[in-house]
Write a protein that holds these residues in place. Structure first.
Motif, PDB file in Angstrom:
ATOM      1  N   GLN A   2       0.799  -0.964  -0.047  1.00 22.87           N
ATOM      2  CA  GLN A   2       0.281  -0.553   0.105  1.00 22.87           C
ATOM      3  C   GLN A   2       0.980   1.393  -0.227  1.00 22.87           C
ATOM      4  O   GLN A   2       1.835   1.032   0.837  1.00 22.87           O
ATOM      5  CB  GLN A   2      -0.957  -0.200   1.077  1.00 22.87           C
ATOM      6  CG  GLN A   2      -1.901   0.825   1.364  1.00 22.87           C
ATOM      7  CD  GLN A   2      -2.961   0.838   2.127  1.00 22.87           C
ATOM      8  OE1 GLN A   2      -3.621  -0.230   3.319  1.00 22.87           O
ATOM      9  NE2 GLN A   2      -3.100   2.228   2.818  1.00 22.87           N
ATOM     10  N   ARG A   3       0.127   2.089  -1.016  1.00 22.35           N
ATOM     11  CA  ARG A   3       0.973   3.480  -0.860  1.00 22.35           C
ATOM     12  C   ARG A   3       0.584   4.306  -0.128  1.00 22.35           C
ATOM     13  O   ARG A   3      -0.141   4.123   0.884  1.00 22.35           O
ATOM     14  CB  ARG A   3       0.951   4.285  -2.238  1.00 22.35           C
ATOM     15  CG  ARG A   3       1.499   5.422  -2.829  1.00 22.35           C
ATOM     16  CD  ARG A   3       0.496   5.970  -3.369  1.00 22.35           C
ATOM     17  NE  ARG A   3      -0.178   6.793  -3.349  1.00 22.35           N
ATOM     18  CZ  ARG A   3      -1.013   8.076  -2.752  1.00 22.35           C
ATOM     19  NH1 ARG A   3       0.476   8.784  -2.541  1.00 22.35           N
ATOM     20  NH2 ARG A   3      -1.971   8.453  -2.613  1.00 22.35           N
ATOM     21  N   THR A   4       2.229   4.665   0.134  1.00 26.99           N
ATOM     22  CA  THR A   4       2.191   6.122   1.871  1.00 26.99           C
ATOM     23  C   THR A   4       1.301   7.315   0.921  1.00 26.99           C
ATOM     24  O   THR A   4       1.449   7.948   0.250  1.00 26.99           O
ATOM     25  CB  THR A   4       3.506   6.310   2.682  1.00 26.99           C
ATOM     26  OG1 THR A   4       4.179   5.437   3.203  1.00 26.99           O
ATOM     27  CG2 THR A   4       3.343   6.717   3.335  1.00 26.99           C
ATOM     28  N   GLN A   5       0.264   7.285   2.120  1.00 24.14           N
ATOM     29  CA  GLN A   5      -0.584   8.636   1.745  1.00 24.14           C
ATOM     30  C   GLN A   5       0.092   9.288   2.476  1.00 24.14           C
ATOM     31  O   GLN A   5       0.085   9.574   3.571  1.00 24.14           O
ATOM     32  CB  GLN A   5      -2.293   7.879   1.922  1.00 24.14           C
ATOM     33  CG  GLN A   5      -2.543   7.852   1.102  1.00 24.14           C
ATOM     34  CD  GLN A   5      -4.263   6.410   1.831  1.00 24.14           C
ATOM     35  OE1 GLN A   5      -4.614   6.295   2.661  1.00 24.14           O
ATOM     36  NE2 GLN A   5      -5.375   7.809   0.515  1.00 24.14           N
ATOM     37  N   GLU A  53       2.911  14.750  -6.162  1.00 21.87           N
ATOM     38  CA  GLU A  53       2.652  14.629  -4.936  1.00 21.87           C
ATOM     39  C   GLU A  53       1.755  16.010  -4.459  1.00 21.87           C
ATOM     40  O   GLU A  53       2.411  15.880  -3.167  1.00 21.87           O
ATOM     41  CB  GLU A  53       4.799  14.885  -5.074  1.00 21.87           C
ATOM     42  CG  GLU A  53       5.592  14.219  -5.218  1.00 21.87           C
ATOM     43  CD  GLU A  53       5.561  13.212  -4.608  1.00 21.87           C
ATOM     44  OE1 GLU A  53       5.218  12.353  -3.652  1.00 21.87           O
ATOM     45  OE2 GLU A  53       5.853  12.097  -5.560  1.00 21.87           O
ATOM     46  N   ASP A  56      -2.849  13.697  -0.049  1.00 30.18           N
ATOM     47  CA  ASP A  56      -4.261  13.090  -0.566  1.00 30.18           C
ATOM     48  C   ASP A  56      -5.150  13.815   0.343  1.00 30.18           C
ATOM     49  O   ASP A  56      -6.771  13.706  -0.168  1.00 30.18           O
ATOM     50  CB  ASP A  56      -4.056  11.651   0.134  1.00 30.18           C
ATOM     51  CG  ASP A  56      -2.994  10.349  -0.474  1.00 30.18           C
ATOM     52  OD1 ASP A  56      -3.652   9.818  -1.320  1.00 30.18           O
ATOM     53  OD2 ASP A  56      -1.689  10.596  -0.133  1.00 30.18           O
ATOM     54  N   ARG A 130      -8.739   6.305  -1.432  1.00 30.38           N
ATOM     55  CA  ARG A 130      -7.848   5.337  -2.352  1.00 30.38           C
ATOM     56  C   ARG A 130      -9.108   4.251  -3.088  1.00 30.38           C
ATOM     57  O   ARG A 130      -8.776   4.199  -3.983  1.00 30.38           O
ATOM     58  CB  ARG A 130      -7.841   4.043  -0.792  1.00 30.38           C
ATOM     59  CG  ARG A 130      -6.337   4.620  -0.091  1.00 30.38           C
ATOM     60  CD  ARG A 130      -6.153   3.243   0.106  1.00 30.38           C
ATOM     61  NE  ARG A 130      -7.239   3.284   1.836  1.00 30.38           N
ATOM     62  CZ  ARG A 130      -7.153   3.850   2.664  1.00 30.38           C
ATOM     63  NH1 ARG A 130      -5.958   4.198   3.649  1.00 30.38           N
ATOM     64  NH2 ARG A 130      -8.294   3.360   3.846  1.00 30.38           N
TER      65      ARG A 130
END
Length: 315
Positions: A2-5, A53, A56, A130
């Protein structure tokens, strides 16, 4: 993996920035960064956009010198509509918080409840984010949907049901990313009200425990809702969904006796400060129109296609 938010915290008070950052630095798939003003936040967002970048979610105070929280919400809806904003509301800021919700913020947390609610609210918004981004390519050819569901009064069904609605909103291209997240949050709150208040008759204090992830209180709430008469737990929730390129209509009808959906007997500042009416406050401010049937056991949420300033439909 899982991508770091990423979470951007905006507050002119160093102490309160540190409090929020410390609460969010607990284990989670995200990292936070702090800035001291709305203007600095906008500058950082422009810089982040050049390298893809963007954060989120943005978490902002309302009462700040220079660009306040309401102005930051408006600027972000204009310049960064894909990034949701969560407000931190101090007592006395209820009117501006309500305005900010109507103008595009995704949720809010009373500062008096920040320890209990901040992390949960961020998790809720990031879950919607997500879903939004995970379905972006799959649903690009969809233009509408009409269906209905008959759900057991089971809280475990809420996340997949909300995911489904958010995907339908994405496929219909009715609004932008934050607009879809806002309607998904309102829909989630309406489902929670239908199950816990409408059918199981769980009170506000118990619902706060349930929201905090104390799963034992879910079964306790079910048992208390059933009592000696098991019929309430057998009652179901009917969800009717109609989404086109021009309008989204979500109808939620519970099989219970309904609940009191009126806020008119409570002052607006009380609704924001004590958090007990947070769900109803979000529902009423995150969609274009809310219609309750008499008795409160059916609610209709309506969103219509956003228009540009010249009145033309967004495409």
């Amino acid at each position: 993996m899982q991508r770091t938010q990423k979470i951007l915290i905006v507050d002119d008070s160093e102490v309160e920035r540190q409090v929020a950052a410390k609460l969010l630095d607990q284990p989670g798939p995200w990292r936070s960064e702090c800035v001291e003003s709305g203007g600095t936040a906008i500058a950082k967002l422009h810089q982040a956009a050049t390298s893809d970048e963007l954060p989120d979610v943005v978490l902002t105070d309302l009462d700040m010198p220079g660009m306040n929280g309401l102005e930051l919400v408006c600027a972000m809806r204009e310049q960064f509509p894909q990034v949701p904003v969560i407000l931190m509301t101090a007592f006395g800021n209820e009117k501006i918080a309500s305005d900010a919700l109507r103008m595009g913020a995704a949720s809010y947390v009373p500062k008096s409840q920040i320890k209990e609610r901040l992390k949960l609210t961020v998790e809720q918004i990031l879950a919607r984010t997500r879903t939004e981004r995970g379905q972006r390519f799959l649903l690009k050819h969809m233009h509408g949907i009409k269906c209905s569901f008959l759900l057991d009064s089971d809280p475990e069904l809420i996340p997949p049901m909300v995911d489904f609605v958010q995907q339908a909103l994405h496929g219909a291209h009715l609004t932008d990313e934050v607009g879809r997240i806002r309607m998904a949050i309102a829909f989630e709150e309406a489902l929670l009200n239908a199950i816990y208040h409408g059918v199981l008759k769980v009170g506000p204090a118990d619902l706060a425990d349930i929201r905090a992830g104390r799963r034992d209180r879910i079964s306790e709430g079910r048992n208390r809702g059933c009592g000696s008469d098991r019929n309430p737990c057998e009652r179901r929730i009917r969800v009717m969904i109609s989404v086109t390129e021009n309008e989204a209509k979500l109808v939620i009808r519970d099989g219970g006796k309904g609940f009191d959906h009126k806020l008119s007997n409570r002052r607006n500042d009380e609704c924001f400060e004590n958090g007990n009416d947070r769900g109803l406050t979000l529902i009423r401010n995150l969609v274009d129109e809310v219609v309750y049937m008499q008795g409160g056991n059916e609610v209709t949420l309506l969103n219509r296609r956003e228009r540009q300033g010249n009145g033309k439909m967004l495409r």
